[in-house]
Design a protein around this motif. Structure first.
Motif, PDB file in Angstrom:
ATOM      1  N   LEU A 112      -2.490  12.945   1.756  1.00  0.00           N
ATOM      2  CA  LEU A 112      -2.388  14.396   1.648  1.00  0.00           C
ATOM      3  C   LEU A 112      -0.964  14.921   1.842  1.00  0.00           C
ATOM      4  CD1 LEU A 112      -5.644  15.447   3.539  1.00  0.00           C
ATOM      5  CD2 LEU A 112      -5.271  15.347   1.064  1.00  0.00           C
ATOM      6  N   SER A 113      -0.012  14.037   2.097  1.00  0.00           N
ATOM      7  CA  SER A 113       1.381  14.447   2.288  1.00  0.00           C
ATOM      8  C   SER A 113       2.063  14.722   0.941  1.00  0.00           C
ATOM      9  CB  SER A 113       2.155  13.355   3.029  1.00  0.00           C
ATOM     10  OG  SER A 113       1.584  13.074   4.288  1.00  0.00           O
ATOM     11  N   ASP A 114       3.240  15.327   1.006  1.00  0.00           N
ATOM     12  CA  ASP A 114       4.075  15.521  -0.184  1.00  0.00           C
ATOM     13  C   ASP A 114       4.659  14.173  -0.584  1.00  0.00           C
ATOM     14  OD1 ASP A 114       5.895  16.185  -2.115  1.00  0.00           O
ATOM     15  OD2 ASP A 114       7.088  17.513  -0.849  1.00  0.00           O
ATOM     16  N   THR A 148       5.403  -0.795   2.308  1.00  0.00           N
ATOM     17  CA  THR A 148       4.861   0.522   2.020  1.00  0.00           C
ATOM     18  C   THR A 148       5.994   1.518   1.823  1.00  0.00           C
ATOM     19  OG1 THR A 148       3.250   2.166   2.794  1.00  0.00           O
ATOM     20  CG2 THR A 148       4.669   1.173   4.470  1.00  0.00           C
ATOM     21  N   THR A 149       5.638   2.758   1.549  1.00  0.00           N
ATOM     22  CA  THR A 149       6.644   3.801   1.387  1.00  0.00           C
ATOM     23  C   THR A 149       6.828   4.538   2.709  1.00  0.00           C
ATOM     24  OG1 THR A 149       5.208   5.675   0.809  1.00  0.00           O
ATOM     25  CG2 THR A 149       5.743   4.117  -0.956  1.00  0.00           C
ATOM     26  N   CYS A 150       7.718   5.506   2.691  1.00  0.00           N
ATOM     27  CA  CYS A 150       7.977   6.330   3.874  1.00  0.00           C
ATOM     28  C   CYS A 150       7.104   7.579   3.921  1.00  0.00           C
ATOM     29  CB  CYS A 150       9.443   6.752   3.917  1.00  0.00           C
ATOM     30  SG  CYS A 150      10.596   5.367   4.090  1.00  0.00           S
ATOM     31  N   VAL A 151       6.180   7.719   2.961  1.00  0.00           N
ATOM     32  CA  VAL A 151       5.239   8.837   2.974  1.00  0.00           C
ATOM     33  C   VAL A 151       4.201   8.609   4.066  1.00  0.00           C
ATOM     34  CG1 VAL A 151       3.426   9.992   1.630  1.00  0.00           C
ATOM     35  CG2 VAL A 151       5.601   9.407   0.555  1.00  0.00           C
ATOM     36  N   LYS A 152       3.771   9.689   4.709  1.00  0.00           N
ATOM     37  CA  LYS A 152       2.866   9.547   5.849  1.00  0.00           C
ATOM     38  C   LYS A 152       1.455   9.178   5.439  1.00  0.00           C
ATOM     39  CE  LYS A 152       1.239  11.844  10.053  1.00  0.00           C
ATOM     40  NZ  LYS A 152       1.259  13.095  10.859  1.00  0.00           N
ATOM     41  N   GLN A 153       0.881   9.906   4.466  1.00  0.00           N
ATOM     42  CA  GLN A 153      -0.506   9.679   4.084  1.00  0.00           C
ATOM     43  C   GLN A 153      -0.786  10.337   2.733  1.00  0.00           C
ATOM     44  OE1 GLN A 153      -3.021  11.556   7.008  1.00  0.00           O
ATOM     45  NE2 GLN A 153      -1.899  13.463   6.950  1.00  0.00           N
ATOM     46  N   ASP A 206      10.015  11.801   2.316  1.00  0.00           N
ATOM     47  CA  ASP A 206       9.924  10.694   3.275  1.00  0.00           C
ATOM     48  C   ASP A 206       9.621  11.257   4.667  1.00  0.00           C
ATOM     49  OD1 ASP A 206      10.490   8.759   1.386  1.00  0.00           O
ATOM     50  OD2 ASP A 206      12.643   8.790   1.775  1.00  0.00           O
ATOM     51  N   HIS A 207       8.476  10.884   5.188  1.00  0.00           N
ATOM     52  CA  HIS A 207       8.133  11.279   6.563  1.00  0.00           C
ATOM     53  C   HIS A 207       8.821  10.355   7.566  1.00  0.00           C
ATOM     54  CE1 HIS A 207       5.651  12.635   9.957  1.00  0.00           C
ATOM     55  NE2 HIS A 207       5.477  11.361  10.245  1.00  0.00           N
ATOM     56  N   PHE A 208       8.832   9.062   7.255  1.00  0.00           N
ATOM     57  CA  PHE A 208       9.476   8.062   8.103  1.00  0.00           C
ATOM     58  C   PHE A 208      10.874   7.759   7.572  1.00  0.00           C
ATOM     59  CE2 PHE A 208       4.902   7.161   8.250  1.00  0.00           C
ATOM     60  CZ  PHE A 208       4.670   7.129   9.620  1.00  0.00           C
ATOM     61  N   ALA A 209      11.738   7.312   8.443  1.00  0.00           N
ATOM     62  CA  ALA A 209      13.038   6.787   8.013  1.00  0.00           C
ATOM     63  C   ALA A 209      12.835   5.420   7.384  1.00  0.00           C
ATOM     64  CB  ALA A 209      13.984   6.688   9.206  1.00  0.00           C
ATOM     65  N   GLU A 210      13.566   5.139   6.336  1.00  0.00           N
ATOM     66  CA  GLU A 210      13.458   3.828   5.706  1.00  0.00           C
ATOM     67  C   GLU A 210      13.919   2.758   6.688  1.00  0.00           C
ATOM     68  OE1 GLU A 210      14.127   2.641   1.218  1.00  0.00           O
ATOM     69  OE2 GLU A 210      16.040   2.654   2.271  1.00  0.00           O
ATOM     70  N   ILE A 222       0.859  -1.181   0.000  1.00  0.00           N
ATOM     71  CA  ILE A 222       0.000   0.000   0.000  1.00  0.00           C
ATOM     72  C   ILE A 222       0.900   1.237   0.000  1.00  0.00           C
ATOM     73  CG2 ILE A 222      -0.150   0.027   2.539  1.00  0.00           C
ATOM     74  CD1 ILE A 222      -3.118   0.932   2.163  1.00  0.00           C
ATOM     75  N   PRO A 223       0.463   2.344  -0.614  1.00  0.00           N
ATOM     76  CA  PRO A 223       1.349   3.516  -0.704  1.00  0.00           C
ATOM     77  C   PRO A 223       1.768   4.085   0.648  1.00  0.00           C
ATOM     78  CG  PRO A 223      -0.503   3.733  -2.217  1.00  0.00           C
ATOM     79  CD  PRO A 223      -0.780   2.549  -1.373  1.00  0.00           C
ATOM     80  N   TRP A 224       0.877   4.072   1.639  1.00  0.00           N
ATOM     81  CA  TRP A 224       1.165   4.588   2.989  1.00  0.00           C
ATOM     82  C   TRP A 224       0.390   3.735   3.966  1.00  0.00           C
ATOM     83  CZ3 TRP A 224       0.261   8.135  -1.011  1.00  0.00           C
ATOM     84  CH2 TRP A 224      -1.054   8.142  -1.476  1.00  0.00           C
TER      85      TRP A 224
END
Length: 389
Positions: A46-48, A39-44, A52-56, A7-9
């Motif tokens: 509506l985020s950019d 998943t990715t490190c993007v938060k949600q 990366d919001h989270f660390a890999e 899933i993307p986030w």
């Protein structure tokens, strides 16, 4: 057996597909399956998507291993130019489709992980259909890929780029019968298909009076809960409610729960109560206190909120042009539907003037949810699917 949801986030974030993924993964894990999240490190949403919001790395959330991968940098301007056309139902070229997908949310590290570790997993579940993580991820091991599209009748669904994806995957899971019918009108699907539905926590506790006392709302009210954006058709609900107040006497209020870009019309601010985000227990109490729950969205693949409203003893009112929510209302006899203002007014008056019928309709809806969408039923269907694919 070991499975992964892609899933993307991921996390405790709002959104139908996001909630469905998280709760399904958690309940499959509780049932004994080895479940991971990729998943990715993007938060949600509506985020950019460039940030990366989270660390890999590897995380543990509610006992589940969550592997987060850095996002690929994208050309936002190119994406927005194509996406603008799609949002306005304009046809786009094959080249524009490729631009759209290449500049979607993507993670090369995620794709490399799936490619390098595919033999460690029995199946990959990709949710929802329209993101790069699903499109590119499912192409790596199509024979192990199961799609949970959360499909709507929207311009994105008709893009040629998705046709081979639906044709190539091992299986497709739908949240409703109308979603399956739509998919089979658009795509040539070869794999196994099943209408799974989404699992719902059916042991909800609620207290209507507690909500009324906390927020000082003693009058009857319509409730809307969810994102307040154009895709949810909330502006139509606001317009119809304003017209209803002008045409009909009474103290009826409209209560809004959730955040978004659509603001309350100033001329009716005394009748529209905007609560924004509220604690989960307040949301359930609000369902119970409401006279009717209205979900005007045209694009739903399941709609958890109408199920929650039914479980809290409240009938629902939905838009007739949403095949999924209308189908739920017809099959359950737990709600009414409207296609124009006159029908909206008529449905409201019917529900407001006959409490006995209103309670019976709500009771029908609650029984429908328990019969079809308890976690026990949904997890059983998932395990039956894994036995046959």
């Amino acid at each position: 057996m070991k499975i992964a949801f892609v899933i993307p986030w991921y996390g405790d974030i709002s959104g139908g597909a996001e909630t469905e993924c998280r709760r399904t993964a958690e309940n499959l894990h509780k049932s004994g399956l080895d479940v991971e999240i990729l998943t990715t490190c993007v938060k949600q949403f509506l985020s950019d998507w460039n940030t990366d919001h989270f660390a890999e790395g590897i995380y543990k959330e509610n006992g589940i291993t969550v592997r987060r991968f850095s996002v690929r940098k994208r050309d936002t301007k190119k994406f927005d130019q194509v996406n603008f056309k799609l949002m306005n139902n304009c046809r786009i070229s094959p080249i524009e489709e490729q631009i759209y997908m290449e500049n979607m949310i993507n993670s090369d590290n995620l794709y490399s992980y799936i490619r390098d570790h595919g033999n460690e997993y029995d199946y990959f579940f990709f949710i929802p259909y329209m993101f790069g993580t699903t499109y590119y991820g499912s192409r790596i091991y199509p024979e192990k890929s199961i799609l949970i599209p959360c499909l709507h009748d929207e311009s994105y669904a008709y893009m040629d780029i998705f046709k081979n994806m639906f044709k190539s995957v091992k299986a497709v899971i739908y949240n409703s019968e109308p979603e399956k019918e739509l998919a089979n009108r658009i795509y040539d699907i070869k794999g196994h298909q099943i209408v799974m539905g989404a699992g719902i926590d059916t042991d909800i506790s609620y207290n209507a009076q507690r909500f009324r006392d906390k927020y000082d709302i003693q009058k009857e009210f319509i409730l809307y809960a969810g994102r307040r954006d154009p895709g949810k058709n909330v502006s139509l609900l606001l317009e119809y409610f304003a017209r209803y107040k002008e045409a009909c006497d009474g103290d009826l209020k409209l209560v809004l729960i959730g955040k978004g870009e659509i603001s309350v019309p100033k001329g009716h601010m005394h009748d529209i109560i905007d609560l924004g985000f509220v604690p989960i227990e307040d949301k359930f109490n609000a369902y119970a206190a409401a006279t009717v729950f209205c979900m005007p969205s045209l694009y739903e693949s399941f709609s958890i909120v109408i199920m929650e409203a039914w479980l809290c003893g409240t009938p629902v009112l939905v838009h007739a042009d949403c095949a999924v929510t209308k189908d739920h209302c017809i099959k359950s006899n737990g709600g009414l539907y409207f296609s124009n203002y006159d029908e909206f007014e008529g449905c409201l008056n019917y529900l407001l003037t006959d409490p006995a019928k209103r309670n019976l309709i709500a009771k029908n809806g609650k029984e429908y949810v328990i019969r079809n969408y308890s976690w026990e039923m949904v997890i059983r269907r998932y395990k039956e699917l894994l036995d046959v694919v």
